[in-house]
Design a protein around this motif. Structure first.
Motif, PDB file in Angstrom:
ATOM      1  N   UNK A  78       3.684   0.170 -11.020  1.00 20.26           N
ATOM      2  CA  UNK A  78       2.832  -0.853 -10.405  1.00 20.26           C
ATOM      3  C   UNK A  78       1.910  -1.433 -11.481  1.00 20.26           C
ATOM      4  N   UNK A  79       1.670  -2.758 -11.443  1.00 19.25           N
ATOM      5  CA  UNK A  79       0.827  -3.395 -12.451  1.00 19.25           C
ATOM      6  C   UNK A  79      -0.615  -2.912 -12.338  1.00 19.25           C
ATOM      7  N   UNK A  80      -1.178  -2.938 -11.116  1.00 20.03           N
ATOM      8  CA  UNK A  80      -2.564  -2.527 -10.918  1.00 20.03           C
ATOM      9  C   UNK A  80      -3.107  -3.100  -9.633  1.00 20.03           C
ATOM     10  N   UNK A 135      -1.492   4.876  -7.754  1.00 22.59           N
ATOM     11  CA  UNK A 135      -0.283   4.101  -8.068  1.00 22.59           C
ATOM     12  C   UNK A 135      -0.137   3.841  -9.563  1.00 22.59           C
ATOM     13  N   UNK A 136      -1.243   3.961 -10.323  1.00 19.19           N
ATOM     14  CA  UNK A 136      -1.172   3.692 -11.751  1.00 19.19           C
ATOM     15  C   UNK A 136      -0.223   4.690 -12.406  1.00 19.19           C
ATOM     16  N   UNK A 149       5.563   3.649  -3.690  1.00 17.76           N
ATOM     17  CA  UNK A 149       5.204   2.635  -4.679  1.00 17.76           C
ATOM     18  C   UNK A 149       6.108   2.722  -5.902  1.00 17.76           C
ATOM     19  N   UNK A 150       6.416   3.937  -6.350  1.00 15.21           N
ATOM     20  CA  UNK A 150       7.308   4.106  -7.496  1.00 15.21           C
ATOM     21  C   UNK A 150       8.701   3.575  -7.186  1.00 15.21           C
ATOM     22  N   UNK A 194       0.828  -1.210   0.000  1.00 11.24           N
ATOM     23  CA  UNK A 194       0.000   0.000   0.000  1.00 11.24           C
ATOM     24  C   UNK A 194       0.861   1.259   0.000  1.00 11.24           C
ATOM     25  N   UNK A 195       2.192   1.082  -0.243  1.00  7.20           N
ATOM     26  CA  UNK A 195       3.111   2.201  -0.076  1.00  7.20           C
ATOM     27  C   UNK A 195       3.340   2.463   1.402  1.00  7.20           C
TER      28      UNK A 195
END
Length: 616
Positions: free
Chosen positions: A263-265, A258-259, A239-240, A222-223
């Motif tokens: 991150x994939x998703x 996050x997109x 997340x990055x 979740x970061x």
């Protein structure tokens, strides 16, 4: 005297302050910093959704707790004093709190701040709301169920060969709450893979561990707000960083912000939509609806969202049909469909016209036509040639035409998808659906107007003279050619003087102007981009109007000035040499003149004059 006095008193009462627009204040309190991506998206949703009406204007004020940087009773007391004194003269009519820390702060400090003001919460998850005592009746909102377990399930479904699930969290209070929730979710799911938690590590140590992962690992995070050294991050920044370090293992997360980070998703709720939902509740509160009667949804929906680029990288093919796919590259046909269809249509029309001209020429050779008939036929040929030239120019502008059509079509598609998603809700907002439908109708009419204009340019027929505004024609033609000029790095400048109407054929005069614009752009192909300035000037010249198209190209050779309007004369590679000849014939048919001169500072000027409109 009594009647005028009574009328004056009535008018004074009608214009009294009671009928003036009322200003209502709304205070928005965010849990974290101003630049947190989630806060930026929530702010956008709020500002789009807050409704100003003829009777009410809404001023939106925003404050930030800056968690986790600033915490503790002393800070909260200082902030309470600040808010109370700042808004003493402009008290809010409603308060929006974003996130659990903001809601918790307002619940503790509400009695000393704005005890009677209704509060709308957003981005507050269900587990937290279930853990606190029942909220006061004036505190309402739409809970969000951050779908940690749904995201983990989706990730493991897309990577069936994974042997280990790696979970990354931080060290702040919020990070620890998330870690507890994730542990509970994993235990409930009964994940068959081994699970490893990387919790509260220094960022450098975390990056080292992530870089050692393999393709048999899947990362969920979740970061985090704070790492093991106390260094602070936004969850998106974390997340990055995690996605960049985990080169051989895919990374998943539960937040829409996050997109785009690598991150994939995951299963995500949109923060813009959270802001819009809160704005709808605020609108109803300002309209006088009691908090208990707002009829709010039970929770914010979550949907699978995926970065198409990451799906390609990790070989993910079975994407759910209702998933939101970001950054998907259109196919060649999808990207250029309008241009391809237009080019094909132009080619077919040109082929048909050329075939028709050849057939007509052969028939004329076989028959001894009379002089009058020959003149009539010549007129038809000129009209056909004029039309063919106009269609050819439309082919050059296919990109501009496709751009003008794609904008309203894209808006229609976006609104239709939004409406379809809203219809899937248990209680869709009919007022918002009506606004979306109104937007679709507006964009559809806009596309229809573009098609109407193109139809007029493609249509073949006799010239119809009618009063028209030359300045308006200039603006309309520049709008048609704008994308083509941008592609060529040509900067158009207009100097349009107030003009009387002229008698003219709109389509034919637009053809003249469009031809002169494209010729001017061609003349500046070899010039430095900074010098590619195209000027269009209108003005009065005695009892006539003058239109000038001025370029900064290399100009016209003095020996060629007398030939520029001759048939089949051209300096362009592959040029037909009929464009300027047709332009001159059109201007002459309008009772005007078309001239070409060289500029003293370089380039050339083409000027056309027409008589002003004669009133009957």
């Amino acid at each position: 005297m009594r009647l005028p006095l009574l009328l004056f008193a009535f008018c004074l009462a009608a214009s009294s302050p009671a009928t003036a627009t009322e200003t209502r204040n709304v205070l928005v309190l965010f849990s974290n910093t101003r630049l947190l991506p989630a806060n930026v998206e929530v702010d956008r949703g709020l500002r789009v959704g807050i409704a100003n009406t003829p009777k009410r204007h809404v001023d939106l004020f925003e404050e930030f707790l800056d968690r986790p940087t600033f915490t503790g009773p002393a800070f909260d007391q200082t902030l309470s004093t600040y808010l109370r004194e700042k808004y003493a003269t402009r008290p809010p009519a409603a308060i929006v709190v974003a996130g659990e820390p903001a809601l918790e702060f307002m619940l503790r400090r509400r009695d000393g701040l704005f005890s009677e003001v209704p509060v709308v919460h957003l981005a507050v998850d269900k587990p937290y709301l279930q853990s606190v005592a029942p909220l006061p009746a004036e505190v309402v909102g739409v809970p969000v169920d951050y779908d940690f377990d749904g995201t983990i399930q989706q990730a493991l479904h897309w990577h069936p060969g994974a042997r280990r699930l790696v979970v990354v969290t931080g060290s702040s209070a919020r990070d620890l709450i998330w870690e507890t929730q994730i542990r509970d979710d994993i235990a409930r799911l009964g994940v068959r893979q081994s699970v490893e938690f990387l919790s509260g590590l220094p960022t450098d140590a975390l990056k080292a561990k992530l870089s050692a992962l393999s393709k048999e690992d899947v990362v969920f995070t979740p970061g985090y707000f704070r790492d093991g050294t106390g260094r602070e991050f936004s969850p998106r920044e974390a997340a990055a960083l995690i996605a960049a370090a985990s080169a051989d293992a895919p990374v998943y997360g539960p937040f829409s912000t996050f997109i785009g980070t690598g991150v994939v998703g995951g299963r995500m709720s949109g923060y813009v939509e959270m802001g819009r939902q809160a704005a709808l509740a605020v609108n109803k509160l300002l309209d006088g609806t009691p908090p208990a009667a707002l009829g709010l949804p039970a929770s914010m929906p979550s949907v699978t969202q995926i970065d198409w680029r990451q799906a390609q990288r990790w070989g993910i093919a079975d994407i759910p049909p209702d998933a939101i796919v970001h950054f998907r590259e259109p196919t060649f046909w999808e990207a250029h469909r309008g241009q391809l269809l237009l080019i094909l249509a132009v080619m077919l029309i040109q082929a048909a016209l050329i075939a028709a001209l050849l057939i007509e020429r052969r028939l004329r050779r076989r028959t001894a036509s009379a002089r009058k008939e020959a003149e009539l036929q010549a007129g038809k040929d000129r009209a056909a040639l004029t039309h063919m030239t106009r269609v050819s120019m439309m082919g050059q502008l296919s990109a501009a035409i496709a751009h003008q059509l794609n904008q309203p079509l894209a808006a229609i598609l976006g609104n239709a998808e939004a409406a379809r998603k809203m219809l899937g809700r248990e209680h869709p907002d009919l007022a918002e659906l009506k606004e979306i439908c109104d937007d679709i109708v507006t964009e559809d009419l806009r596309a229809a107007e573009v098609i109407r204009r193109l139809g007029a340019l493609f249509r073949r027929g006799e010239m119809q003279l009618a009063p028209l505004d030359l300045n308006e024609l200039v603006a309309e033609t520049l709008d048609l050619a704008r994308t083509e000029l941008m592609t060529r790095h040509v900067s158009p400048v207009t100097e349009l003087a107030p003009l009387p109407l002229v008698d003219g054929g709109r389509v034919q005069l637009q053809q003249v102007l469009l031809n002169l614009i494209l010729n001017a752009a061609d003349a500046m192909n070899d010039a430095e981009p900074a010098r590619r300035a195209l000027k269009i000037r209108t003005g009065l010249d005695g009892d006539k109007v003058r239109l000038s198209v001025i370029d900064q190209g290399s100009g016209i050779a003095p020996a060629d000035l007398k030939n520029v309007f001759g048939a089949f004369w051209s300096t362009k590679d592959g040029g037909t040499g009929i464009g300027l000849a047709i332009c001159q014939s059109i201007v002459t048919a309008h009772g005007g003149t078309l001239t070409a001169t060289n500029n003293s500072g370089g380039g050339a000027t083409f000027s056309a004059t027409w008589p002003v409109h004669q009133h009957n």
